[in-house]
Design a protein around this motif. Structure first.
Motif, PDB file in Angstrom:
ATOM      1  N   ALA A 121      15.903   0.099  -2.605  1.00  0.00           N
ATOM      2  CA  ALA A 121      17.282   0.154  -3.089  1.00  0.00           C
ATOM      3  C   ALA A 121      17.641  -1.178  -3.741  1.00  0.00           C
ATOM      4  O   ALA A 121      17.262  -2.248  -3.255  1.00  0.00           O
ATOM      5  N   GLU A 122      18.366  -1.105  -4.833  1.00  0.00           N
ATOM      6  CA  GLU A 122      18.764  -2.302  -5.570  1.00  0.00           C
ATOM      7  C   GLU A 122      19.957  -2.973  -4.902  1.00  0.00           C
ATOM      8  O   GLU A 122      20.757  -2.331  -4.230  1.00  0.00           O
ATOM      9  N   GLY A 123      20.057  -4.263  -5.097  1.00  0.00           N
ATOM     10  CA  GLY A 123      21.209  -5.009  -4.620  1.00  0.00           C
ATOM     11  C   GLY A 123      21.073  -5.453  -3.184  1.00  0.00           C
ATOM     12  O   GLY A 123      20.039  -5.247  -2.533  1.00  0.00           O
ATOM     13  N   ILE A 150      11.407   3.370   9.038  1.00  0.00           N
ATOM     14  CA  ILE A 150      12.301   2.479   9.774  1.00  0.00           C
ATOM     15  C   ILE A 150      13.667   2.363   9.107  1.00  0.00           C
ATOM     16  O   ILE A 150      14.693   2.339   9.780  1.00  0.00           O
ATOM     17  N   ALA A 151      13.692   2.273   7.789  1.00  0.00           N
ATOM     18  CA  ALA A 151      14.953   2.077   7.040  1.00  0.00           C
ATOM     19  C   ALA A 151      14.993   3.010   5.824  1.00  0.00           C
ATOM     20  O   ALA A 151      14.907   2.567   4.680  1.00  0.00           O
ATOM     21  N   PRO A 152      15.147   4.310   6.054  1.00  0.00           N
ATOM     22  CA  PRO A 152      15.094   5.277   4.949  1.00  0.00           C
ATOM     23  C   PRO A 152      16.251   5.171   3.954  1.00  0.00           C
ATOM     24  O   PRO A 152      16.140   5.702   2.846  1.00  0.00           O
ATOM     25  N   ASP A 153      17.321   4.485   4.328  1.00  0.00           N
ATOM     26  CA  ASP A 153      18.422   4.302   3.380  1.00  0.00           C
ATOM     27  C   ASP A 153      18.105   3.202   2.373  1.00  0.00           C
ATOM     28  O   ASP A 153      18.793   3.077   1.355  1.00  0.00           O
ATOM     29  N   ILE A 154      17.069   2.421   2.632  1.00  0.00           N
ATOM     30  CA  ILE A 154      16.711   1.297   1.772  1.00  0.00           C
ATOM     31  C   ILE A 154      15.379   1.526   1.071  1.00  0.00           C
ATOM     32  O   ILE A 154      15.206   1.171  -0.092  1.00  0.00           O
ATOM     33  N   PHE A 155      14.418   2.128   1.776  1.00  0.00           N
ATOM     34  CA  PHE A 155      13.080   2.340   1.228  1.00  0.00           C
ATOM     35  C   PHE A 155      12.816   3.822   1.051  1.00  0.00           C
ATOM     36  O   PHE A 155      13.270   4.646   1.831  1.00  0.00           O
ATOM     37  N   ASP A 156      12.015   4.142   0.030  1.00  0.00           N
ATOM     38  CA  ASP A 156      11.617   5.526  -0.216  1.00  0.00           C
ATOM     39  C   ASP A 156      10.284   5.500  -0.952  1.00  0.00           C
ATOM     40  O   ASP A 156       9.868   4.462  -1.456  1.00  0.00           O
ATOM     41  N   GLU A 192       0.816  -1.214   0.000  1.00  0.00           N
ATOM     42  CA  GLU A 192       0.000   0.000   0.000  1.00  0.00           C
ATOM     43  C   GLU A 192       0.851   1.266   0.000  1.00  0.00           C
ATOM     44  O   GLU A 192       0.308   2.361  -0.014  1.00  0.00           O
ATOM     45  N   ALA A 193       2.160   1.112   0.031  1.00  0.00           N
ATOM     46  CA  ALA A 193       3.089   2.246   0.061  1.00  0.00           C
ATOM     47  C   ALA A 193       2.722   3.230   1.173  1.00  0.00           C
ATOM     48  O   ALA A 193       2.722   4.428   0.978  1.00  0.00           O
ATOM     49  N   ASN A 194       2.427   2.691   2.350  1.00  0.00           N
ATOM     50  CA  ASN A 194       2.064   3.556   3.467  1.00  0.00           C
ATOM     51  C   ASN A 194       3.274   4.187   4.150  1.00  0.00           C
ATOM     52  O   ASN A 194       3.120   5.053   4.977  1.00  0.00           O
ATOM     53  N   ASP A 253       8.266   7.578  -4.094  1.00  0.00           N
ATOM     54  CA  ASP A 253       8.483   8.555  -5.156  1.00  0.00           C
ATOM     55  C   ASP A 253       7.386   9.616  -5.130  1.00  0.00           C
ATOM     56  O   ASP A 253       6.535   9.641  -4.229  1.00  0.00           O
ATOM     57  N   ASP A 254       7.382  10.499  -6.106  1.00  0.00           N
ATOM     58  CA  ASP A 254       6.424  11.603  -6.154  1.00  0.00           C
ATOM     59  C   ASP A 254       4.980  11.121  -6.285  1.00  0.00           C
ATOM     60  O   ASP A 254       4.049  11.869  -5.980  1.00  0.00           O
ATOM     61  N   ASN A 255       4.790   9.895  -6.750  1.00  0.00           N
ATOM     62  CA  ASN A 255       3.448   9.318  -6.879  1.00  0.00           C
ATOM     63  C   ASN A 255       3.098   8.433  -5.685  1.00  0.00           C
ATOM     64  O   ASN A 255       2.116   7.700  -5.733  1.00  0.00           O
ATOM     65  N   ASP A 256       3.919   8.484  -4.640  1.00  0.00           N
ATOM     66  CA  ASP A 256       3.754   7.654  -3.445  1.00  0.00           C
ATOM     67  C   ASP A 256       3.854   6.160  -3.749  1.00  0.00           C
ATOM     68  O   ASP A 256       3.195   5.338  -3.096  1.00  0.00           O
ATOM     69  N   ASP A 257       4.663   5.806  -4.727  1.00  0.00           N
ATOM     70  CA  ASP A 257       4.968   4.404  -5.007  1.00  0.00           C
ATOM     71  C   ASP A 257       6.265   4.048  -4.289  1.00  0.00           C
ATOM     72  O   ASP A 257       7.194   4.867  -4.207  1.00  0.00           O
ATOM     73  N   LEU A 258       6.331   2.826  -3.796  1.00  0.00           N
ATOM     74  CA  LEU A 258       7.509   2.384  -3.058  1.00  0.00           C
ATOM     75  C   LEU A 258       8.708   2.197  -3.979  1.00  0.00           C
ATOM     76  O   LEU A 258       8.587   1.645  -5.070  1.00  0.00           O
TER      77      LEU A 258
END
Length: 63
Positions: free
Chosen positions: A35-37, A19-25, A11-13, A27-32
């Motif tokens: 991070a790759e790798g 919790i882990a902003p270096d891995i998850f973000d 749900e991209a809530n 976008d401008d459309n609120d889509d999840l």
């Protein structure tokens, strides 16, 4: 460790972003965005917490 996403459940809530902003973000459309790798070892604990706290169980570890 790598991260998998059940996109049909996400749900991209943004709980994972908090919790882990270096891995998850989000976008401008609120889509999840994930991070790759592989997840850096020092962030694995945060990522496992984010996976555990996902309200839709959309995240999983690909060990």
């Amino acid at each position: 460790m790598e991260i998998g996403v059940h996109w049909d459940q996400c749900e991209a809530n943004g709980i994972c972003v908090g919790i882990a902003p270096d891995i998850f973000d989000l976008d401008d459309n609120d889509d999840l965005i994930v991070a790759e790798g592989p997840v850096p070892a020092q962030l694995e604990g945060d990522v496992r917490d984010a996976i555990a706290q996902c309200p839709k169980a959309a995240l999983f570890a690909k060990d």
